[in-house]
Design an enzyme around this catalytic site. Structure first.
Site, mmCIF file in Angstrom:
data_model
loop_
_atom_site.group_PDB
_atom_site.id
_atom_site.type_symbol
_atom_site.label_atom_id
_atom_site.label_comp_id
_atom_site.label_asym_id
_atom_site.label_seq_id
_atom_site.Cartn_x
_atom_site.Cartn_y
_atom_site.Cartn_z
ATOM 1 N N PHE A 149 -4.342 -7.251 -1.828
ATOM 2 C CA PHE A 149 -4.602 -5.947 -0.838
ATOM 3 C C PHE A 149 -4.903 -4.707 -1.926
ATOM 4 O O PHE A 149 -5.444 -3.869 -1.533
ATOM 5 C CB PHE A 149 -3.582 -5.644 0.099
ATOM 6 C CG PHE A 149 -2.598 -4.757 -0.403
ATOM 7 C CD1 PHE A 149 -2.521 -3.405 -0.435
ATOM 8 C CD2 PHE A 149 -1.340 -5.415 -0.670
ATOM 9 C CE1 PHE A 149 -1.572 -2.806 -0.890
ATOM 10 C CE2 PHE A 149 -0.235 -4.746 -1.126
ATOM 11 C CZ PHE A 149 -0.319 -3.560 -1.354
ATOM 12 N N LYS A 173 -11.971 -15.300 -1.340
ATOM 13 C CA LYS A 173 -11.030 -14.987 -0.162
ATOM 14 C C LYS A 173 -10.311 -13.543 -0.367
ATOM 15 O O LYS A 173 -9.274 -13.825 -1.087
ATOM 16 C CB LYS A 173 -10.230 -16.301 0.019
ATOM 17 C CG LYS A 173 -9.677 -16.329 1.607
ATOM 18 C CD LYS A 173 -9.014 -15.245 2.141
ATOM 19 C CE LYS A 173 -7.500 -15.196 1.582
ATOM 20 N NZ LYS A 173 -6.827 -14.057 1.974
ATOM 21 N N GLU A 176 -6.949 -9.899 3.564
ATOM 22 C CA GLU A 176 -7.065 -9.843 5.007
ATOM 23 C C GLU A 176 -6.760 -8.497 5.612
ATOM 24 O O GLU A 176 -7.232 -7.898 6.334
ATOM 25 C CB GLU A 176 -6.604 -10.790 6.031
ATOM 26 C CG GLU A 176 -4.990 -10.980 6.065
ATOM 27 C CD GLU A 176 -4.611 -11.862 4.810
ATOM 28 O OE1 GLU A 176 -4.931 -11.505 3.830
ATOM 29 O OE2 GLU A 176 -3.168 -12.091 5.227
ATOM 30 N N ARG A 177 -5.939 -7.616 4.474
ATOM 31 C CA ARG A 177 -5.409 -6.239 4.902
ATOM 32 C C ARG A 177 -6.857 -5.011 4.832
ATOM 33 O O ARG A 177 -6.896 -4.198 5.353
ATOM 34 C CB ARG A 177 -4.287 -5.818 4.169
ATOM 35 C CG ARG A 177 -3.112 -6.568 4.559
ATOM 36 C CD ARG A 177 -1.618 -6.107 4.161
ATOM 37 N NE ARG A 177 -1.201 -7.446 3.521
ATOM 38 C CZ ARG A 177 -0.201 -7.402 2.644
ATOM 39 N NH1 ARG A 177 0.147 -6.209 1.862
ATOM 40 N NH2 ARG A 177 0.311 -8.479 2.388
ATOM 41 N N SER A 226 1.208 -12.097 -5.141
ATOM 42 C CA SER A 226 2.620 -11.955 -5.419
ATOM 43 C C SER A 226 3.122 -13.297 -6.195
ATOM 44 O O SER A 226 2.459 -14.275 -6.024
ATOM 45 C CB SER A 226 3.592 -11.923 -4.296
ATOM 46 O OG SER A 226 3.160 -12.778 -3.147
ATOM 47 N N CYS A 281 -0.182 -3.619 -9.625
ATOM 48 C CA CYS A 281 0.663 -4.506 -10.570
ATOM 49 C C CYS A 281 1.133 -3.945 -11.876
ATOM 50 O O CYS A 281 1.773 -4.433 -12.610
ATOM 51 C CB CYS A 281 -0.122 -5.799 -10.665
ATOM 52 S SG CYS A 281 -1.559 -5.614 -11.577
ATOM 53 N N GLU A 382 10.539 -6.643 -6.621
ATOM 54 C CA GLU A 382 9.472 -5.855 -6.902
ATOM 55 C C GLU A 382 9.064 -5.051 -5.477
ATOM 56 O O GLU A 382 8.746 -5.354 -4.721
ATOM 57 C CB GLU A 382 8.110 -6.712 -7.231
ATOM 58 C CG GLU A 382 6.585 -6.021 -7.533
ATOM 59 C CD GLU A 382 5.701 -6.840 -7.327
ATOM 60 O OE1 GLU A 382 5.407 -7.824 -6.719
ATOM 61 O OE2 GLU A 382 4.823 -6.321 -8.114
#
Ligand code: NAD
Length: 498
Positions: A149, A173, A176-177, A226, A281, A382
């Site tokens: 996201f 893909k 979805e957020r 993640s 990240c 994290e």
């Protein structure tokens, strides 16, 4: 409220649409869209479209592909502001930050525009008498990208411009957020003249991901997200015989030595920890203050962090927006509480922040924790929020040891005026991307991006030269055009040069 559909074979489709997910505006806390969550049948349709399109796209000339890439570059460039708005509305980051993400993605498209040069092979004339050897690279087929996201434009752009330039077709893909940017990009590809089916978007969750991982026609998978999911993707895709690169999470440390310009270091630490609400990240989430740097640095960083203007991403005065979901806010606030309970000193507390006019938004203020120890949860987890944890170390060697003991190895930075210390650091750390007085050392598109250890599973980094290598496979041709009379007799011994 709109319903966000998949993009398959050059058009929008609701697909099976048996399930959907909510998309929030993190600044207001309101549900603003519903997104289709693909079932295996939708993934099948997208992969089938990509497989069919591969037949002609993989045979298209370098020149034809370059034209499409250049046109796409122009369209993305013309739509930087619109893309930034789309990102800000679903992710929450401020507009200038979102525009920066689009800009860094654009650089990968520009890199991919050089495809005729990048795909050149090698040629050895007269490798043996009358024998020439040459190599070239071919695309793999249908490639899949599964993305997080936090960079809904840039991270997918690490993948598909390079994959498509190399002659592959692609199924994305996205998270979805914040799914809308990917459909906008699909429209730009269509306007740029990309044939239908070369770029497809399926929205969804684990169901869609598993269908891609198990699909026999998916040749390669690029994942960014993640660490637990990266590990899973790597294992599943490898077991299914696919090529895979899976980039995972991070805990990026910045070392500050006493010889550094502490003002400069504090400004950059604050920007690197709290930019994008720490949801990068490559964010600096751990600072290691060495020796006498500790106390003055803490004072400067805390002051700087306290000045960060937190507000909705669309407000040009905001420097930092909300975090992505209410669940993310709760998790971050709970980790700050655990840190405090475990003995960290809370120098600045971002819990419970309410922004006037946006009381339902998912805001957490900049938080600075001092005296953090490696065993504390705020250090081992994290956090992925606006929290800077500060650890003290006696020497640069001790600081390097701390970094190397960490399971992650994405990025790291040092602030110093000593070339010798910087060189010891760059050679000593087990980390993929290193900054020297540069807190967020994201490599330019013509280098490759990737971490070490639990920050990357697979053997190739993303975009740049390793991206070209990932999305192609090599052929080496050994050729002879013998004039029959001059040709040596065939022999049964193993061929050697003559
Ligand atoms: P995430 O791992 O939750 O999700 C990433 C993708 O995996 C999404 O598309 C999601 O739909 C899918 N997914 C989620 N759960 C899944 C499951 N159980 N099975 C299969 N697929 C699943 O990551 P996120 O929260 O979207 O993004 C933040 C994370 O990404 C952070 O850990 C961050 O460090 C990492 N990240 C890493 C890099 C890098 O370059 N190393 C870059 C950006 C983000």
């Amino acid at each position: 409220m709109s319903f966000i559909e998949h993009w398959i074979a050059g058009r929008l489709t609701a697909g099976g649409a048996t399930r959907s997910g909510d998309v929030f505006n993190p600044a207001t806390g309101q549900r603003q869209h519903e997104v289709a969550l693909a079932d295996p049948g939708d993934v099948e349709a997208a992969v089938a479209a990509a497989r069919e399109a591969f037949v002609s796209w993989s045979q298209s000339s370098l020149s034809a592909r370059t034209k499409v890439l250049f046109a796409f570059r122009e369209l993305v460039n013309a739509n930087v502001d619109r893309l930034a708005e789309i990102v800000s509305d679903e992710h929450g980051k401020v507009l200038s930050d979102a525009a920066g993400e689009v800009q860094r993605g654009l650089e990968v498209i520009e890199f991919a525009c050089g495809l005729p040069q990048l795909l050149k092979g090698e040629y050895s004339d007269q490798a043996s008498t009358g024998v020439d050897v040459f190599s070239f690279r071919e695309p793999l087929g249908v490639c899949a990208g599964i993305t997080p996201f936090n960079f809904p434009v840039m991270v997918p752009m690490w993948m598909y411009p390079v994959a498509i330039a190399c002659g592959n077709t692609f199924v994305l893909k996205p998270s979805e957020r914040d799914p809308s940017a990917s459909n906008f990009i699909a429209e730009l590809w269509r306007k740029a003249g990309l044939p239908d089916g070369v770029f497809n978007v399926v929205h969804g969750d684990r169901v869609a991901v598993d269908a891609l991982l198990q699909h026999p026609d998916v040749a390669a998978v690029s994942f960014v997200g993640s660490t637990p999911i990266a590990r899973y993707i790597h294992q599943q895709a490898s077991a299914a015989g696919k090529r895979v690169q899976a980039l995972g999470g991070a805990k990026n440390h910045a070392i500050v030595l006493p010889d550094a310009d502490l003002d400069f270091a504090a400004n950059h630490l604050s920007a690197a920890a709290f930019g994008s609400a720490g949801e990068r990240c490559m964010a600096i989430s751990a600072a290691v203050a060495v020796g006498g740097a500790g106390d003055p640095l803490m004072e400067l960083v805390t002051r700087k962090a306290g000045e960060v203007v937190v507000g909705p991403g669309r407000d040009p005065r905001s420097e930092m927006g909300p975090v992505v979901t209410a669940a993310a806010r709760e998790r971050i606030e709970s980790l700050i509480g655990t840190g405090e309970a475990q003995g960290a000193k809370v120098l600045l507390d971002g819990r419970g922040l309410r922004v006037a006019g946006y009381e339902d938004g998912f805001f957490v203020g900049p938080t600075v924790l001092d005296q953090v120890a490696p065993a504390m949860d705020v250090y081992t987890e994290e956090i992925f929020g606006p929290v800077l944890s500060v650890v003290r170390a006696g020497t640069v060697e001790a600081a390097i040891e701390l970094i190397n003991a960490n399971p992650y190895g994405n990025g790291t930075a040092i602030f110093t005026s000593s070339g010798e210390a910087a060189r010891t650091f760059q050679r000593g750390v087990k980390v993929g991307m290193i900054g020297i007085n540069v807190p967020i050392p994201v490599p330019m598109a013509y280098y490759s991006f990737g971490g070490w250890k639990d920050s990357l599973f697979g053997d190739r980094h993303i975009h740049g030269p390793e991206g070209i290598s990932f999305y192609t496979r090599g052929k080496v041709v050994t050729s002879r055009w013998p004039q029959v009379a001059a040709a040596p007799d065939a022999s049964l011994h193993f061929p050697t040069a003559s």
